[in-house]
Design a protein around this motif. Structure first.
Motif, PDB file in Angstrom:
ATOM      1  N   TYR A  53      51.299 -47.994  88.292  1.00  0.00           N
ATOM      2  CA  TYR A  53      52.097 -47.482  87.010  1.00  0.00           C
ATOM      3  C   TYR A  53      52.538 -48.205  86.173  1.00  0.00           C
ATOM      4  O   TYR A  53      53.140 -48.962  86.366  1.00  0.00           O
ATOM      5  CB  TYR A  53      53.563 -46.540  87.253  1.00  0.00           C
ATOM      6  CG  TYR A  53      53.131 -45.471  88.247  1.00  0.00           C
ATOM      7  CD1 TYR A  53      53.162 -44.242  87.476  1.00  0.00           C
ATOM      8  CD2 TYR A  53      54.339 -45.544  89.766  1.00  0.00           C
ATOM      9  CE1 TYR A  53      53.158 -43.149  88.282  1.00  0.00           C
ATOM     10  CE2 TYR A  53      54.207 -43.986  90.473  1.00  0.00           C
ATOM     11  CZ  TYR A  53      53.426 -43.047  89.485  1.00  0.00           C
ATOM     12  OH  TYR A  53      53.065 -42.050  90.361  1.00  0.00           O
ATOM     13  N   TYR A  81      51.368 -49.304  83.540  1.00  0.00           N
ATOM     14  CA  TYR A  81      51.770 -48.697  81.501  1.00  0.00           C
ATOM     15  C   TYR A  81      53.505 -48.966  81.685  1.00  0.00           C
ATOM     16  O   TYR A  81      53.687 -49.055  80.857  1.00  0.00           O
ATOM     17  CB  TYR A  81      51.841 -47.668  81.083  1.00  0.00           C
ATOM     18  CG  TYR A  81      49.545 -47.212  81.408  1.00  0.00           C
ATOM     19  CD1 TYR A  81      48.996 -48.394  80.391  1.00  0.00           C
ATOM     20  CD2 TYR A  81      49.828 -46.172  81.790  1.00  0.00           C
ATOM     21  CE1 TYR A  81      47.809 -47.998  81.101  1.00  0.00           C
ATOM     22  CE2 TYR A  81      47.931 -45.928  82.130  1.00  0.00           C
ATOM     23  CZ  TYR A  81      46.712 -46.815  81.300  1.00  0.00           C
ATOM     24  OH  TYR A  81      45.648 -47.531  81.697  1.00  0.00           O
ATOM     25  N   SER A  82      54.411 -48.391  82.917  1.00  0.00           N
ATOM     26  CA  SER A  82      55.587 -48.230  82.573  1.00  0.00           C
ATOM     27  C   SER A  82      56.260 -48.881  82.790  1.00  0.00           C
ATOM     28  O   SER A  82      56.917 -49.845  82.500  1.00  0.00           O
ATOM     29  CB  SER A  82      55.929 -47.393  83.626  1.00  0.00           C
ATOM     30  OG  SER A  82      55.739 -46.520  83.530  1.00  0.00           O
ATOM     31  N   SER A  97      56.299 -52.357  80.041  1.00  0.00           N
ATOM     32  CA  SER A  97      56.972 -51.530  79.439  1.00  0.00           C
ATOM     33  C   SER A  97      57.874 -52.673  79.656  1.00  0.00           C
ATOM     34  O   SER A  97      59.335 -53.132  78.151  1.00  0.00           O
ATOM     35  CB  SER A  97      57.972 -50.253  79.188  1.00  0.00           C
ATOM     36  OG  SER A  97      58.016 -50.443  80.618  1.00  0.00           O
ATOM     37  N   ILE A 147      63.072 -50.226  83.614  1.00  0.00           N
ATOM     38  CA  ILE A 147      62.058 -49.498  83.140  1.00  0.00           C
ATOM     39  C   ILE A 147      62.773 -47.979  82.579  1.00  0.00           C
ATOM     40  O   ILE A 147      63.909 -47.203  82.978  1.00  0.00           O
ATOM     41  CB  ILE A 147      62.242 -48.616  84.382  1.00  0.00           C
ATOM     42  CG1 ILE A 147      61.393 -50.067  85.048  1.00  0.00           C
ATOM     43  CG2 ILE A 147      60.806 -47.847  84.555  1.00  0.00           C
ATOM     44  CD1 ILE A 147      60.186 -49.495  86.116  1.00  0.00           C
ATOM     45  N   PHE A 177      58.959 -43.904  80.094  1.00  0.00           N
ATOM     46  CA  PHE A 177      58.695 -45.032  80.397  1.00  0.00           C
ATOM     47  C   PHE A 177      58.794 -44.234  81.883  1.00  0.00           C
ATOM     48  O   PHE A 177      57.330 -43.981  82.623  1.00  0.00           O
ATOM     49  CB  PHE A 177      58.485 -46.680  80.740  1.00  0.00           C
ATOM     50  CG  PHE A 177      57.636 -46.929  79.277  1.00  0.00           C
ATOM     51  CD1 PHE A 177      56.501 -47.238  78.759  1.00  0.00           C
ATOM     52  CD2 PHE A 177      58.671 -47.265  78.399  1.00  0.00           C
ATOM     53  CE1 PHE A 177      56.372 -47.537  77.916  1.00  0.00           C
ATOM     54  CE2 PHE A 177      58.980 -47.646  76.946  1.00  0.00           C
ATOM     55  CZ  PHE A 177      57.641 -47.627  77.161  1.00  0.00           C
ATOM     56  N   VAL A 178      59.353 -43.740  82.512  1.00  0.00           N
ATOM     57  CA  VAL A 178      59.350 -43.198  83.917  1.00  0.00           C
ATOM     58  C   VAL A 178      58.912 -41.366  83.906  1.00  0.00           C
ATOM     59  O   VAL A 178      57.703 -40.799  84.947  1.00  0.00           O
ATOM     60  CB  VAL A 178      61.156 -42.512  84.065  1.00  0.00           C
ATOM     61  CG1 VAL A 178      61.300 -41.586  84.780  1.00  0.00           C
ATOM     62  CG2 VAL A 178      61.928 -44.168  84.350  1.00  0.00           C
ATOM     63  N   LEU A 196      55.950 -40.774  81.503  1.00  0.00           N
ATOM     64  CA  LEU A 196      54.966 -41.250  81.091  1.00  0.00           C
ATOM     65  C   LEU A 196      54.804 -41.703  83.103  1.00  0.00           C
ATOM     66  O   LEU A 196      53.145 -41.626  83.006  1.00  0.00           O
ATOM     67  CB  LEU A 196      54.720 -42.878  80.610  1.00  0.00           C
ATOM     68  CG  LEU A 196      53.653 -43.163  80.705  1.00  0.00           C
ATOM     69  CD1 LEU A 196      52.550 -42.722  79.909  1.00  0.00           C
ATOM     70  CD2 LEU A 196      53.193 -44.512  80.334  1.00  0.00           C
ATOM     71  N   ALA A 197      55.524 -41.666  84.063  1.00  0.00           N
ATOM     72  CA  ALA A 197      54.923 -42.434  85.277  1.00  0.00           C
ATOM     73  C   ALA A 197      54.466 -41.095  85.813  1.00  0.00           C
ATOM     74  O   ALA A 197      53.896 -40.333  86.715  1.00  0.00           O
ATOM     75  CB  ALA A 197      55.777 -42.715  85.797  1.00  0.00           C
ATOM     76  N   GLN A 253      51.230 -39.446  84.138  1.00  0.00           N
ATOM     77  CA  GLN A 253      50.378 -40.476  84.204  1.00  0.00           C
ATOM     78  C   GLN A 253      48.889 -40.006  84.544  1.00  0.00           C
ATOM     79  O   GLN A 253      48.016 -40.120  84.394  1.00  0.00           O
ATOM     80  CB  GLN A 253      50.307 -42.139  84.540  1.00  0.00           C
ATOM     81  CG  GLN A 253      49.657 -42.506  85.425  1.00  0.00           C
ATOM     82  CD  GLN A 253      49.462 -44.302  85.357  1.00  0.00           C
ATOM     83  OE1 GLN A 253      50.856 -45.256  84.824  1.00  0.00           O
ATOM     84  NE2 GLN A 253      48.682 -44.678  86.433  1.00  0.00           N
TER      85      GLN A 253
END
Length: 121
Positions: A54, A56-57, A60, A67, A71-72, A74-75, A78
């Motif tokens: 992950y 991207y997360s 961040s 985190i 973004f969590v 997003l995970a 993804q």
């Protein structure tokens, strides 16, 4: 001499490939999340799996030092998005650039995280 003209793929094959890719992404997500959580060790681990799976997360964390909820989320989405994109790329050749771009961005983020880790992660 026969001239071959490339025919567009039928819409149904594009939809089924996209659906299949998304389903694979949905199946991969819990395994990847579990590996990341185990690697993190409830905050006392090394986050290595999370950085690889992950990125991207984890990128961040350079900006927010933790985190954050978006973004969590997003995970969680993804890998289904990856599956959707790669399913489309499998059928539609025009989509392959987008799939390769996502791969390159993923690798660039992983390399950044590996060679210049965030302060707390």
């Amino acid at each position: 001499m026969e001239i071959k003209k490339e025919l567009p793929e039928p819409r149904s094959s594009l939809i089924s490939a996209t659906t299949a890719g998304t389903l694979v992404g949905i199946l991969v997500t819990p395994v990847a999340l579990l590996l990341s959580i185990m690697s993190a060790g409830a905050g006392h681990g090394n986050y290595l799996a999370a950085k690889f799976l992950y990125p991207y997360s984890m990128v961040s964390t350079y900006f927010f030092e933790s985190i954050m909820l978006p973004f969590v989320v997003l995970a969680f989405v993804q890998y289904p998005v990856y599956g959707c994109l790669f399913g489309r790329a499998y059928v539609a050749k025009k989509e392959r650039f987008a799939a390769w771009s996502v791969c390159v961005l993923h690798v660039v983020c992983v390399v950044l995280l590996y060679f210049h880790p965030p302060l707390y992660f």
